[in-house]
Design a protein around this motif. Sequence first.
Motif, PDB file in Angstrom:
ATOM      1  N   GLN A  64      15.281 -51.215  14.740  1.00 45.72           N
ATOM      2  CA  GLN A  64      14.082 -51.191  13.907  1.00 45.72           C
ATOM      3  C   GLN A  64      13.969 -49.852  13.177  1.00 45.72           C
ATOM      4  OE1 GLN A  64       9.835 -51.491  15.471  1.00 45.72           O
ATOM      5  NE2 GLN A  64      10.154 -53.575  14.712  1.00 45.72           N
ATOM      6  N   ILE A  65      13.675 -49.954  11.886  1.00 51.95           N
ATOM      7  CA  ILE A  65      13.528 -48.782  11.033  1.00 51.95           C
ATOM      8  C   ILE A  65      12.074 -48.668  10.592  1.00 51.95           C
ATOM      9  CG2 ILE A  65      14.269 -47.646   8.911  1.00 51.95           C
ATOM     10  CD1 ILE A  65      16.492 -47.928  11.000  1.00 51.95           C
ATOM     11  N   HIS A  66      11.523 -47.466  10.682  1.00 48.15           N
ATOM     12  CA  HIS A  66      10.152 -47.212  10.232  1.00 48.15           C
ATOM     13  C   HIS A  66      10.225 -46.232   9.058  1.00 48.15           C
ATOM     14  CE1 HIS A  66      10.349 -47.437  14.711  1.00 48.15           C
ATOM     15  NE2 HIS A  66       9.556 -48.476  14.493  1.00 48.15           N
ATOM     16  N   LYS A  67      10.111 -46.763   7.844  1.00 49.35           N
ATOM     17  CA  LYS A  67      10.235 -45.929   6.646  1.00 49.35           C
ATOM     18  C   LYS A  67       8.868 -45.692   6.013  1.00 49.35           C
ATOM     19  CE  LYS A  67      12.912 -45.555   2.372  1.00 49.35           C
ATOM     20  NZ  LYS A  67      11.847 -44.750   1.744  1.00 49.35           N
ATOM     21  N   PRO A  68       8.441 -44.434   5.943  1.00 48.46           N
ATOM     22  CA  PRO A  68       7.151 -44.153   5.311  1.00 48.46           C
ATOM     23  C   PRO A  68       7.193 -44.482   3.826  1.00 48.46           C
ATOM     24  CG  PRO A  68       8.337 -42.110   5.726  1.00 48.46           C
ATOM     25  CD  PRO A  68       9.116 -43.201   6.402  1.00 48.46           C
ATOM     26  N   ILE A  69       6.073 -44.923   3.278  1.00 46.37           N
ATOM     27  CA  ILE A  69       6.013 -45.313   1.869  1.00 46.37           C
ATOM     28  C   ILE A  69       4.867 -44.594   1.164  1.00 46.37           C
ATOM     29  CG2 ILE A  69       7.079 -47.571   2.235  1.00 46.37           C
ATOM     30  CD1 ILE A  69       4.278 -48.822   2.268  1.00 46.37           C
ATOM     31  N   ASN A  70       4.923 -44.639  -0.164  1.00 50.10           N
ATOM     32  CA  ASN A  70       3.861 -44.115  -1.029  1.00 50.10           C
ATOM     33  C   ASN A  70       3.483 -42.671  -0.684  1.00 50.10           C
ATOM     34  OD1 ASN A  70       3.853 -46.705  -2.193  1.00 50.10           O
ATOM     35  ND2 ASN A  70       2.375 -47.458  -0.694  1.00 50.10           N
ATOM     36  N   LYS A  71       2.200 -42.404  -0.486  1.00 51.77           N
ATOM     37  CA  LYS A  71       1.740 -41.030  -0.258  1.00 51.77           C
ATOM     38  C   LYS A  71       2.311 -40.433   1.027  1.00 51.77           C
ATOM     39  CE  LYS A  71      -2.669 -41.110  -2.767  1.00 51.77           C
ATOM     40  NZ  LYS A  71      -4.151 -40.942  -2.652  1.00 51.77           N
ATOM     41  N   LEU A  72       2.435 -41.250   2.079  1.00 52.11           N
ATOM     42  CA  LEU A  72       2.933 -40.715   3.342  1.00 52.11           C
ATOM     43  C   LEU A  72       4.390 -40.269   3.213  1.00 52.11           C
ATOM     44  CD1 LEU A  72       2.199 -40.060   6.264  1.00 52.11           C
ATOM     45  CD2 LEU A  72       3.116 -42.294   6.910  1.00 52.11           C
ATOM     46  N   ASP A  73       5.168 -40.968   2.388  1.00 48.29           N
ATOM     47  CA  ASP A  73       6.559 -40.573   2.153  1.00 48.29           C
ATOM     48  C   ASP A  73       6.604 -39.156   1.575  1.00 48.29           C
ATOM     49  OD1 ASP A  73       9.309 -40.750   2.020  1.00 48.29           O
ATOM     50  OD2 ASP A  73       9.330 -41.856   0.133  1.00 48.29           O
ATOM     51  N   LYS A  74       5.732 -38.882   0.620  1.00 47.15           N
ATOM     52  CA  LYS A  74       5.659 -37.544   0.015  1.00 47.15           C
ATOM     53  C   LYS A  74       5.208 -36.498   1.038  1.00 47.15           C
ATOM     54  CE  LYS A  74       4.586 -39.209  -4.653  1.00 47.15           C
ATOM     55  NZ  LYS A  74       3.590 -39.190  -5.769  1.00 47.15           N
ATOM     56  N   ILE A  75       4.245 -36.871   1.867  1.00 48.13           N
ATOM     57  CA  ILE A  75       3.732 -35.938   2.869  1.00 48.13           C
ATOM     58  C   ILE A  75       4.812 -35.635   3.911  1.00 48.13           C
ATOM     59  CG2 ILE A  75       2.058 -35.659   4.746  1.00 48.13           C
ATOM     60  CD1 ILE A  75       0.896 -35.306   1.918  1.00 48.13           C
ATOM     61  N   HIS A  76       5.519 -36.648   4.371  1.00 48.89           N
ATOM     62  CA  HIS A  76       6.596 -36.429   5.339  1.00 48.89           C
ATOM     63  C   HIS A  76       7.671 -35.524   4.748  1.00 48.89           C
ATOM     64  CE1 HIS A  76       6.202 -39.767   8.602  1.00 48.89           C
ATOM     65  NE2 HIS A  76       5.049 -39.161   8.355  1.00 48.89           N
ATOM     66  N   THR A  77       7.995 -35.737   3.473  1.00 49.64           N
ATOM     67  CA  THR A  77       9.016 -34.919   2.820  1.00 49.64           C
ATOM     68  C   THR A  77       8.541 -33.474   2.714  1.00 49.64           C
ATOM     69  OG1 THR A  77       9.739 -36.851   1.551  1.00 49.64           O
ATOM     70  CG2 THR A  77      10.481 -34.701   0.779  1.00 49.64           C
ATOM     71  N   ARG A  78       7.272 -33.284   2.427  1.00 47.49           N
ATOM     72  CA  ARG A  78       6.701 -31.934   2.334  1.00 47.49           C
ATOM     73  C   ARG A  78       6.722 -31.243   3.708  1.00 47.49           C
ATOM     74  NH1 ARG A  78       5.865 -27.062   0.113  1.00 47.49           N
ATOM     75  NH2 ARG A  78       3.758 -26.259   0.486  1.00 47.49           N
ATOM     76  N   ILE A  79       6.300 -31.957   4.741  1.00 46.02           N
ATOM     77  CA  ILE A  79       6.294 -31.382   6.092  1.00 46.02           C
ATOM     78  C   ILE A  79       7.725 -31.047   6.524  1.00 46.02           C
ATOM     79  CG2 ILE A  79       5.784 -31.820   8.534  1.00 46.02           C
ATOM     80  CD1 ILE A  79       3.443 -33.595   7.600  1.00 46.02           C
ATOM     81  N   ALA A  80       8.642 -31.964   6.244  1.00 46.79           N
ATOM     82  CA  ALA A  80      10.048 -31.727   6.600  1.00 46.79           C
ATOM     83  C   ALA A  80      10.594 -30.508   5.872  1.00 46.79           C
ATOM     84  CB  ALA A  80      10.880 -32.952   6.264  1.00 46.79           C
ATOM     85  N   SER A  81      10.256 -30.359   4.590  1.00 42.82           N
ATOM     86  CA  SER A  81      10.723 -29.214   3.808  1.00 42.82           C
ATOM     87  C   SER A  81      10.257 -27.896   4.413  1.00 42.82           C
ATOM     88  CB  SER A  81      10.231 -29.324   2.358  1.00 42.82           C
ATOM     89  OG  SER A  81      10.789 -30.456   1.718  1.00 42.82           O
ATOM     90  N   LEU A  82       9.037 -27.883   4.926  1.00 46.04           N
ATOM     91  CA  LEU A  82       8.487 -26.661   5.526  1.00 46.04           C
ATOM     92  C   LEU A  82       9.074 -26.391   6.918  1.00 46.04           C
ATOM     93  CD1 LEU A  82       4.753 -27.098   4.442  1.00 46.04           C
ATOM     94  CD2 LEU A  82       6.406 -25.469   3.508  1.00 46.04           C
ATOM     95  N   ILE A  83       9.199 -27.440   7.716  1.00 45.01           N
ATOM     96  CA  ILE A  83       9.718 -27.248   9.077  1.00 45.01           C
ATOM     97  C   ILE A  83      11.208 -26.898   9.045  1.00 45.01           C
ATOM     98  CG2 ILE A  83      10.129 -28.367  11.308  1.00 45.01           C
ATOM     99  CD1 ILE A  83       7.581 -29.917  10.934  1.00 45.01           C
ATOM    100  N   CYS A  84      11.938 -27.422   8.058  1.00 50.75           N
ATOM    101  CA  CYS A  84      13.372 -27.130   7.952  1.00 50.75           C
ATOM    102  C   CYS A  84      13.645 -25.659   7.632  1.00 50.75           C
ATOM    103  CB  CYS A  84      14.022 -28.011   6.886  1.00 50.75           C
ATOM    104  SG  CYS A  84      14.401 -29.685   7.463  1.00 50.75           S
ATOM    105  N   ARG A  85      12.612 -24.929   7.232  1.00 53.45           N
ATOM    106  CA  ARG A  85      12.785 -23.504   6.937  1.00 53.45           C
ATOM    107  C   ARG A  85      12.690 -22.627   8.186  1.00 53.45           C
ATOM    108  NH1 ARG A  85       8.839 -23.549   1.521  1.00 53.45           N
ATOM    109  NH2 ARG A  85       9.952 -25.268   0.517  1.00 53.45           N
ATOM    110  N   ILE A  86      12.259 -23.219   9.291  1.00 56.39           N
ATOM    111  CA  ILE A  86      12.151 -22.459  10.536  1.00 56.39           C
ATOM    112  C   ILE A  86      13.550 -22.263  11.116  1.00 56.39           C
ATOM    113  CG2 ILE A  86      11.164 -22.396  12.857  1.00 56.39           C
ATOM    114  CD1 ILE A  86       8.939 -24.253  11.843  1.00 56.39           C
ATOM    115  N   ASN A  87      13.867 -21.031  11.477  1.00 53.67           N
ATOM    116  CA  ASN A  87      15.194 -20.713  12.003  1.00 53.67           C
ATOM    117  C   ASN A  87      15.505 -21.533  13.256  1.00 53.67           C
ATOM    118  OD1 ASN A  87      15.532 -18.733  10.039  1.00 53.67           O
ATOM    119  ND2 ASN A  87      14.598 -17.149  11.309  1.00 53.67           N
TER     120      ASN A  87
END
Length: 317
Positions: A64-87
């Motif tokens: 089973q795949i849970h793919k975020p859509i619409n606004k949540l997709d953008k929010i997840h991408t934003r959160i991931a972009s910020l967390i990926c900067r942590i060493n």
Amino acid sequence: MQKLKIKTKGKSYALKDSPFYNLRTKKRLSILLGCDTKDLPLLAKDDGNYNVFSIIGKAGKPRQIHKPINKLDKIHTRIASLICRINLPSYVHSGRKKHSNLTNAKAHLSADGFDTKVLTTDIKDFFTSTRKKQVFGFFYSDLKCTADVANLLADMCTIHGHVPTGSRLSMVLAYWANYHLFEELSSLSKQHSVTMTVYVDDLTFSGTGVNELFKTVVRKVLSRYGHTMHPTKTKLYGKESPKLVTGIVVKEGQLQIRNQQFKELVTDFACWHAIRQTPHAIFDPHTYRLLGRLNSMSSIDPVFKEKAQTVKGNTCR
């Protein structure tokens, strides 16, 4: 529509320098995520925010795949972009530039050129077994967000109470939500002079201290954090045995291509030969698959890079 991507902008910093660190209000959170405060409760719901579907995995079982859509997709991408900067600690080889399954396997080549014992294992259902309470703990205890902000973030980042399987956020969040687990395993490894690496949900341990007792202790640590050592993907290799580490064979002090790759390469070449003279064959999925395999194999044996160039030169454009 342009596909959303994780963007680190070349930034990296310590945990305490993350913009999430010591985040105190929902207003500040909405500014950080680039959304309206009134949208936050809606983004925290499962219904309407995910496309849930099943695919057949390599073992032939539905996944089973849970793919975020619409606004949540953008929010997840934003959160991931910020967390990926942590060493990340040096033992992590996934989700890092200049790191891959290849560097993960290389880490287990002994310095003296001789083979050593290796334990490989997989955390069963890693994303779905990483629960909301662990995600909350990351935001609340590690990033020092207030309880209401941490709880809101945990709700936005999980579905059905666990990390989703199809989000850009899944891999990096699952690591940090389990940070203390990996640190405990890293400490255990150092105590026994064992090298440990992490590649998403794959754990590899190598050294003279690797044995059945060490394997049992690793299993108990995983269990204490709510995880299970995969029963069919756990291998304890003897010193002289060829080892399969994140898809690459470690044998006689060298990295080697596994036999399965050669078998699949024969099939890929056969498919490519059938279409290579058709118009625009260079864009055909069979060509992409063959070139992808050759480029992957070339990271271990450079001769395959030349083969990839030959394929490009003999494919109709």
